[in-house]
Design an enzyme around this catalytic site. Structure first.
Site, PDB file in Angstrom:
ATOM      1  N   ASP A   1       0.833  -1.205   0.000  1.00 13.13           N
ATOM      2  CA  ASP A   1       0.000   0.000   0.000  1.00 13.13           C
ATOM      3  C   ASP A   1       0.872   1.261   0.000  1.00 13.13           C
ATOM      4  OD1 ASP A   1      -1.968   1.959   0.530  1.00 13.13           O
ATOM      5  OD2 ASP A   1      -3.151   0.511   1.669  1.00 13.13           O
TER       6      ASP A   1
ATOM      7  N   HIS B   1      -0.444   4.496  -0.127  1.00 11.82           N
ATOM      8  CA  HIS B   1      -1.173   5.696   0.332  1.00 11.82           C
ATOM      9  C   HIS B   1      -0.548   6.209   1.629  1.00 11.82           C
ATOM     10  CE1 HIS B   1      -4.096   3.613  -2.252  1.00 11.82           C
ATOM     11  NE2 HIS B   1      -4.553   4.830  -2.526  1.00 11.82           N
TER      12      HIS B   1
ATOM     13  N   SER C   1      -4.711  -4.693   0.962  1.00  9.84           N
ATOM     14  CA  SER C   1      -3.543  -4.612   1.864  1.00  9.84           C
ATOM     15  C   SER C   1      -3.915  -4.795   3.335  1.00  9.84           C
ATOM     16  CB  SER C   1      -2.793  -3.285   1.671  1.00  9.84           C
ATOM     17  OG  SER C   1      -3.546  -2.205   2.184  1.00  9.84           O
TER      18      SER C   1
HETATM   19 CO1  B1M Z   1      -5.808   5.310  -4.245  1.00  5.48          CO
HETATM   20  N1  B1M Z   1      -7.406   4.255  -3.824  1.00  5.48           N
HETATM   21  N2  B1M Z   1      -5.170   3.850  -5.366  1.00  5.48           N
HETATM   22  N3  B1M Z   1      -4.402   6.540  -4.722  1.00  5.48           N
HETATM   23  N4  B1M Z   1      -6.799   6.669  -3.437  1.00  5.48           N
HETATM   24  C1  B1M Z   1      -8.337   4.818  -2.836  1.00  5.48           C
HETATM   25  C2  B1M Z   1      -7.958   4.382  -1.430  1.00  5.48           C
HETATM   26  C3  B1M Z   1      -9.738   4.229  -3.324  1.00  5.48           C
HETATM   27  C4  B1M Z   1     -10.780   4.097  -2.203  1.00  5.48           C
HETATM   28  C5  B1M Z   1     -10.271   5.088  -4.499  1.00  5.48           C
HETATM   29  C6  B1M Z   1     -11.588   4.582  -5.062  1.00  5.48           C
HETATM   30  O1  B1M Z   1     -11.591   3.707  -5.842  1.00  5.48           O
HETATM   31  N5  B1M Z   1     -12.678   5.141  -4.606  1.00  5.48           N
HETATM   32  C7  B1M Z   1      -9.298   2.864  -3.924  1.00  5.48           C
HETATM   33  C8  B1M Z   1      -9.257   1.694  -2.939  1.00  5.48           C
HETATM   34  C9  B1M Z   1     -10.396   0.702  -3.163  1.00  5.48           C
HETATM   35  C10 B1M Z   1     -10.314  -0.359  -2.129  1.00  5.48           C
HETATM   36  O2  B1M Z   1      -9.367  -1.085  -2.009  1.00  5.48           O
HETATM   37  N6  B1M Z   1     -11.371  -0.468  -1.361  1.00  5.48           N
HETATM   38  C11 B1M Z   1      -7.910   3.209  -4.438  1.00  5.48           C
HETATM   39  C12 B1M Z   1      -7.226   2.471  -5.439  1.00  5.48           C
HETATM   40  C13 B1M Z   1      -8.017   1.343  -6.085  1.00  5.48           C
HETATM   41  C14 B1M Z   1      -5.907   2.754  -5.829  1.00  5.48           C
HETATM   42  C15 B1M Z   1      -5.058   2.027  -6.853  1.00  5.48           C
HETATM   43  C16 B1M Z   1      -5.152   0.479  -6.822  1.00  5.48           C
HETATM   44  C17 B1M Z   1      -5.436   2.607  -8.240  1.00  5.48           C
HETATM   45  C18 B1M Z   1      -4.782   1.916  -9.414  1.00  5.48           C
HETATM   46  O3  B1M Z   1      -3.581   1.887  -9.532  1.00  5.48           O
HETATM   47  N7  B1M Z   1      -5.626   1.363 -10.230  1.00  5.48           N
HETATM   48  C19 B1M Z   1      -3.620   2.503  -6.499  1.00  5.48           C
HETATM   49  C20 B1M Z   1      -2.966   1.595  -5.445  1.00  5.48           C
HETATM   50  C21 B1M Z   1      -1.511   1.912  -5.232  1.00  5.48           C
HETATM   51  C22 B1M Z   1      -0.988   1.181  -4.015  1.00  5.48           C
HETATM   52  O4  B1M Z   1      -1.157   1.650  -2.913  1.00  5.48           O
HETATM   53  N8  B1M Z   1      -0.373   0.015  -4.218  1.00  5.48           N
HETATM   54  C23 B1M Z   1      -3.927   3.845  -5.904  1.00  5.48           C
HETATM   55  C24 B1M Z   1      -3.053   4.935  -5.987  1.00  5.48           C
HETATM   56  C25 B1M Z   1      -3.319   6.183  -5.462  1.00  5.48           C
HETATM   57  C26 B1M Z   1      -2.407   7.394  -5.695  1.00  5.48           C
HETATM   58  C27 B1M Z   1      -0.911   7.064  -5.697  1.00  5.48           C
HETATM   59  C28 B1M Z   1      -2.790   8.014  -7.005  1.00  5.48           C
HETATM   60  C29 B1M Z   1      -2.871   8.347  -4.528  1.00  5.48           C
HETATM   61  C30 B1M Z   1      -2.062   8.188  -3.228  1.00  5.48           C
HETATM   62  C31 B1M Z   1      -1.087   9.321  -3.015  1.00  5.48           C
HETATM   63  C32 B1M Z   1      -0.525   9.292  -1.615  1.00  5.48           C
HETATM   64  O5  B1M Z   1      -1.120   8.825  -0.639  1.00  5.48           O
HETATM   65  N9  B1M Z   1       0.670   9.824  -1.529  1.00  5.48           N
HETATM   66  C33 B1M Z   1      -4.276   7.815  -4.236  1.00  5.48           C
HETATM   67  C34 B1M Z   1      -5.264   8.528  -3.517  1.00  5.48           C
HETATM   68  C35 B1M Z   1      -4.907   9.951  -3.112  1.00  5.48           C
HETATM   69  C36 B1M Z   1      -6.527   7.963  -3.167  1.00  5.48           C
HETATM   70  C37 B1M Z   1      -7.774   8.647  -2.571  1.00  5.48           C
HETATM   71  C38 B1M Z   1      -8.397   9.458  -3.697  1.00  5.48           C
HETATM   72  C39 B1M Z   1      -7.557   9.558  -1.386  1.00  5.48           C
HETATM   73  C40 B1M Z   1      -6.862   8.906  -0.183  1.00  5.48           C
HETATM   74  C41 B1M Z   1      -6.507   9.980   0.813  1.00  5.48           C
HETATM   75  O6  B1M Z   1      -5.375  10.426   0.867  1.00  5.48           O
HETATM   76  N10 B1M Z   1      -7.526  10.473   1.567  1.00  5.48           N
HETATM   77  C42 B1M Z   1      -8.636   7.398  -2.129  1.00  5.48           C
HETATM   78  C43 B1M Z   1     -10.134   7.650  -2.175  1.00  5.48           C
HETATM   79  C44 B1M Z   1     -10.683   8.000  -0.810  1.00  5.48           C
HETATM   80  O7  B1M Z   1     -10.173   7.590   0.206  1.00  5.48           O
HETATM   81  N11 B1M Z   1     -11.760   8.700  -0.812  1.00  5.48           N
HETATM   82  C45 B1M Z   1      -8.037   6.288  -2.895  1.00  5.48           C
HETATM   83  C46 B1M Z   1      -7.357  11.581   2.508  1.00  5.48           C
HETATM   84  C47 B1M Z   1      -6.832  11.049   3.840  1.00  5.48           C
HETATM   85  C48 B1M Z   1      -6.755  12.216   4.820  1.00  5.48           C
HETATM   86  O8  B1M Z   1      -7.770  10.107   4.337  1.00  5.48           O
HETATM   87  O9  B1M Z   1      -6.152   8.174   4.038  1.00  5.48           O
HETATM   88  O10 B1M Z   1      -8.595   7.752   4.655  1.00  5.48           O
HETATM   89  P1  B1M Z   1      -7.382   8.604   4.728  1.00  5.48           P
HETATM   90  O11 B1M Z   1      -6.963   8.735   6.268  1.00  5.48           O
HETATM   91  C49 B1M Z   1      -7.903   9.088   7.274  1.00  5.48           C
HETATM   92  C50 B1M Z   1      -8.564   7.877   7.948  1.00  5.48           C
HETATM   93  O12 B1M Z   1      -8.693   6.762   7.107  1.00  5.48           O
HETATM   94  C51 B1M Z   1      -7.752   7.663   9.171  1.00  5.48           C
HETATM   95  O13 B1M Z   1      -7.314   8.956   9.522  1.00  5.48           O
HETATM   96  C52 B1M Z   1      -7.074   9.737   8.362  1.00  5.48           C
HETATM   97  C53 B1M Z   1      -7.436  11.165   8.656  1.00  5.48           C
HETATM   98  O14 B1M Z   1      -8.690  11.316   9.185  1.00  5.48           O
HETATM   99  N12 B1M Z   1      -6.569   6.815   9.162  1.00  5.48           N
HETATM  100  C54 B1M Z   1      -6.172   6.217  10.322  1.00  5.48           C
HETATM  101  C55 B1M Z   1      -5.696   6.496   8.206  1.00  5.48           C
HETATM  102  N13 B1M Z   1      -4.720   5.723   8.697  1.00  5.48           N
HETATM  103  C56 B1M Z   1      -4.992   5.542  10.000  1.00  5.48           C
HETATM  104  C57 B1M Z   1      -4.283   4.825  10.998  1.00  5.48           C
HETATM  105  C58 B1M Z   1      -4.826   4.829  12.285  1.00  5.48           C
HETATM  106  C59 B1M Z   1      -6.002   5.493  12.573  1.00  5.48           C
HETATM  107  C60 B1M Z   1      -6.696   6.201  11.603  1.00  5.48           C
HETATM  108  O15 B1M Z   1      -4.254   4.188  13.324  1.00  5.48           O
HETATM  109  C61 B1M Z   1      -2.994   3.614  13.146  1.00  5.48           C
END
Ligand code: B1M
Length: 214
Positions: A97, A99, A150
């Protein structure tokens, strides 16, 4: 100042404008928490567009870069200095992963709350979590996962920590968009948090538990 302009700049992937507007918002007296919530809201919008195929990976990457820039500006405002660390946390995004925005935010909030944080980065293999637990004397191993594919790696880390007898002296916590409380319980994690601020509360609670167990 209209905070929507920050969201718009983030959606446009305009890194310079996100930097300029984030700084301007703080300078104008808008609280750091409000600016942070604005950036997170902007990223949610990017996520929705990505899901609906309105934008694609290159655009998401540029918005993610803009988000990092905004968060870097907020970081010093979220951190306090001169405080005795509450405890030591090793945090990383699990194997497979890449992200890191959410993980960075959680790490930043931990630092701000007074924890010492060892950030292991992204795509962290099981062994690196184990080495950190053994060599760095951390109190909490914190794992982030954004992909359903992941999430299983979190279980692998916990099982290995258990096998090596390390769970008697440290706690584990997990989070990330697809992670739920039920999932966390099913893999034997000590804690789960839905977002970065509840992650701080949970980490404090886990440190309290560790102290009582000693
Ligand atoms: Co990705 N991606 N992505 N992506 N991406 C998601 C996660 C996805 C939901 C988008 C979608 O389809 N709607 C989807 C996952 C589907 C799934 O598995 N259910 C997805 C996918 C499919 C993919 C790829 C497979 C796409 C592809 O290549 N076909 C690929 C995978 C790459 C890999 O990881 N091997 C990929 C790639 C990418 C980018 C590189 C383009 C980029 C990442 C850039 C980076 O992180 N440097 C990216 C992004 C940005 C996203 C979305 C749009 C945004 C994620 C984000 O940063 N959110 C995302 C869609 C979405 O989530 N709406 C998506 C903002 C962030 C503040 O929130 O990370 O949730 P979040 O963190 C929150 C909470 O979750 C929590 O606190 C945070 C703040 O409140 N939290 C924790 C997180 N970690 C925690 C740990 C804790 C406690 C709380 O305790 C230890």
């Amino acid at each position: 100042m209209d905070l929507q302009t920050i969201k718009d700049a983030l959606n446009d992937g305009d890194i310079a404008k996100v930097a300029e507007l984030t700084t301007a918002a703080l300078d104008s007296g808008i609280g750091v928490k409000k600016v942070l919530d604005t950036l997170i809201g902007g990223m949610d919008e990017v996520g929705r567009k990505f899901k609906d195929n309105e934008i694609f990976i290159p655009e998401v990457m540029i918005s993610a870069k803009a988000m990092h820039t905004g968060l870097d500006i907020l970081a010093p405002h979220l951190s306090k200095s001169g405080i005795k660390p509450l405890g030591k946390v090793g945090i990383g995004t699990v194997k497979g992963d890449l992200h890191d925005i959410g993980k960075n935010l959680v790490a930043m909030m931990f630092r701000g709350a007074g924890f010492e944080v060892i950030d292991l980065g992204i795509d962290v293999p099981v062994e690196r979590f184990i080495d950190t637990a053994t060599d760095k004397d951390v109190n909490i191993i914190a794992m982030s996962s954004l992909l359903t594919t992941s999430m299983g790696a979190m279980r692998d880390v916990i099982e290995e920590l258990k096998k090596q007898g390390l769970l008697t002296r440290l706690k584990t916590m997990v989070g990330g968009a697809p992670v739920t409380k039920n999932f966390a319980e099913s893999i034997g994690a000590d804690g789960y948090a839905k977002d970065a601020s509840s992650a701080v509360d949970k980490a404090r609670e886990l440190i309290g538990l560790l102290k009582r167990e000693k």
